[in-house]
Design a protein around this motif. Structure first.
Motif, short mmCIF file in Angstrom:
data_model
loop_
_atom_site.label_atom_id
_atom_site.label_comp_id
_atom_site.label_asym_id
_atom_site.label_seq_id
_atom_site.Cartn_x
_atom_site.Cartn_y
_atom_site.Cartn_z
N VAL A 99 -8.34 28.97 -10.95
CA VAL A 99 -8.86 29.63 -12.14
C VAL A 99 -7.92 29.30 -13.30
N ASP A 100 -8.49 28.82 -14.38
CA ASP A 100 -7.71 28.50 -15.57
C ASP A 100 -7.40 29.79 -16.32
N ILE A 101 -6.15 30.27 -16.24
CA ILE A 101 -5.79 31.55 -16.82
C ILE A 101 -5.96 31.54 -18.33
N ASP A 102 -5.78 30.40 -18.99
CA ASP A 102 -5.99 30.34 -20.44
C ASP A 102 -7.46 30.57 -20.78
N ALA A 103 -8.35 29.99 -20.00
CA ALA A 103 -9.79 30.18 -20.22
C ALA A 103 -10.18 31.63 -19.95
N VAL A 104 -9.61 32.21 -18.89
CA VAL A 104 -9.88 33.60 -18.56
C VAL A 104 -9.39 34.50 -19.69
N SER A 105 -8.18 34.24 -20.18
CA SER A 105 -7.61 35.04 -21.27
C SER A 105 -8.48 34.97 -22.51
N GLU A 106 -8.92 33.78 -22.87
CA GLU A 106 -9.79 33.62 -24.03
C GLU A 106 -11.10 34.39 -23.87
N LEU A 107 -11.71 34.26 -22.71
CA LEU A 107 -12.98 34.94 -22.46
C LEU A 107 -12.82 36.45 -22.51
N LEU A 108 -11.80 36.98 -21.87
CA LEU A 108 -11.61 38.43 -21.85
C LEU A 108 -11.27 38.96 -23.23
N ALA A 109 -10.47 38.23 -23.99
CA ALA A 109 -10.15 38.64 -25.36
C ALA A 109 -11.41 38.64 -26.22
N GLU A 110 -12.22 37.61 -26.06
CA GLU A 110 -13.48 37.52 -26.81
C GLU A 110 -14.40 38.69 -26.47
N MET A 111 -14.48 39.03 -25.19
CA MET A 111 -15.33 40.14 -24.77
C MET A 111 -14.81 41.47 -25.33
N ALA A 112 -13.49 41.66 -25.32
CA ALA A 112 -12.91 42.90 -25.81
C ALA A 112 -13.19 43.07 -27.30
N VAL A 113 -12.99 42.01 -28.06
CA VAL A 113 -13.22 42.09 -29.51
C VAL A 113 -14.70 42.28 -29.80
N ALA A 114 -15.56 41.56 -29.10
CA ALA A 114 -17.00 41.68 -29.32
C ALA A 114 -17.49 43.10 -29.04
N GLY A 115 -16.81 43.80 -28.16
CA GLY A 115 -17.22 45.16 -27.82
C GLY A 115 -16.99 46.16 -28.93
N VAL A 116 -16.08 45.87 -29.85
CA VAL A 116 -15.79 46.82 -30.94
C VAL A 116 -16.09 46.27 -32.32
N GLN A 117 -16.25 44.96 -32.42
CA GLN A 117 -16.43 44.33 -33.72
C GLN A 117 -17.76 44.70 -34.36
N ARG A 118 -17.72 44.95 -35.64
CA ARG A 118 -18.94 45.24 -36.39
C ARG A 118 -19.54 43.91 -36.83
N ALA A 119 -20.80 43.73 -36.55
CA ALA A 119 -21.50 42.51 -36.96
C ALA A 119 -21.49 42.42 -38.49
N ASP A 120 -21.40 41.22 -39.02
CA ASP A 120 -21.34 41.04 -40.47
C ASP A 120 -22.51 41.70 -41.18
N ASP A 121 -23.68 41.64 -40.59
CA ASP A 121 -24.85 42.24 -41.26
C ASP A 121 -24.88 43.76 -41.13
N ARG A 122 -23.93 44.34 -40.43
CA ARG A 122 -23.87 45.80 -40.27
C ARG A 122 -22.66 46.40 -40.99
N LYS A 123 -22.02 45.63 -41.86
CA LYS A 123 -20.88 46.15 -42.60
C LYS A 123 -21.38 46.94 -43.80
N LEU A 124 -20.71 48.05 -44.06
CA LEU A 124 -21.09 48.88 -45.20
C LEU A 124 -20.83 48.14 -46.51
N ARG A 125 -21.69 48.37 -47.46
CA ARG A 125 -21.56 47.71 -48.76
C ARG A 125 -20.42 48.30 -49.57
N ASP A 126 -20.16 49.59 -49.39
CA ASP A 126 -19.05 50.26 -50.05
C ASP A 126 -18.73 51.54 -49.27
N ASP A 127 -17.79 52.32 -49.77
CA ASP A 127 -17.31 53.50 -49.05
C ASP A 127 -18.10 54.77 -49.31
N ARG A 128 -19.09 54.71 -50.17
CA ARG A 128 -19.82 55.93 -50.53
C ARG A 128 -20.79 56.35 -49.43
#
Length: 121
Positions: A70-99
């Motif tokens: 198992v390529d640990i670098d590939a595993v690390s990249e995949l798991l990091a990608e999955m972790a970020v994708a789980g919390v990241q707000r999609a660009d089209d779902r970002k608020l236009r302002d703070d109001r």
């Protein structure tokens, strides 16, 4: 290795390890909180999200064997990608302002979408 041998640690080392674990959890929660405030992350329960991300990291200790299959670098990249994708707000779902009106506008879009789905049935 500590994950697998926590129960065997001497009391003083176990306490230091537990303190360090809490500090890591607090740090990840803090990063997630900052990401939510900055509208980079979805408004999620950051403690639960942090525990999930740390679980992704810790679980590797139970199944990864450095035998070269198992390529640990590939595993690390995949798991990091999955972790970020789980919390990241999609660009089209970002608020236009703070109001509050911006939040209401986003909710209206979602409600309009839901109404179209319901009316098509």
């Amino acid at each position: 290795m500590l994950v697998k041998s926590e129960a065997e640690l001497p009391a003083d080392i176990a306490k230091a390890h537990a303190d360090a674990r809490h500090a890591v959890l607090d740090a990840v929660v803090n990063v997630l909180d900052q990401g939510v405030v900055a509208d980079r992350f979805r408004p999620v329960g950051t403690r639960v999200a942090a525990l999930g991300i740390l679980g992704i990291c810790n679980w590797v200790a139970w199944w990864y064997h450095p035998d070269g299959s198992v390529d640990i670098d590939a595993v690390s990249e995949l798991l990091a990608e999955m972790a970020v994708a789980g919390v990241q707000r999609a660009d089209d779902r970002k608020l236009r302002d703070d109001r509050p009106g911006a939040v209401i506008a986003m909710l209206r879009e979602d409600l309009d979408h839901l109404e179209r789905l319901i009316s098509d049935q």
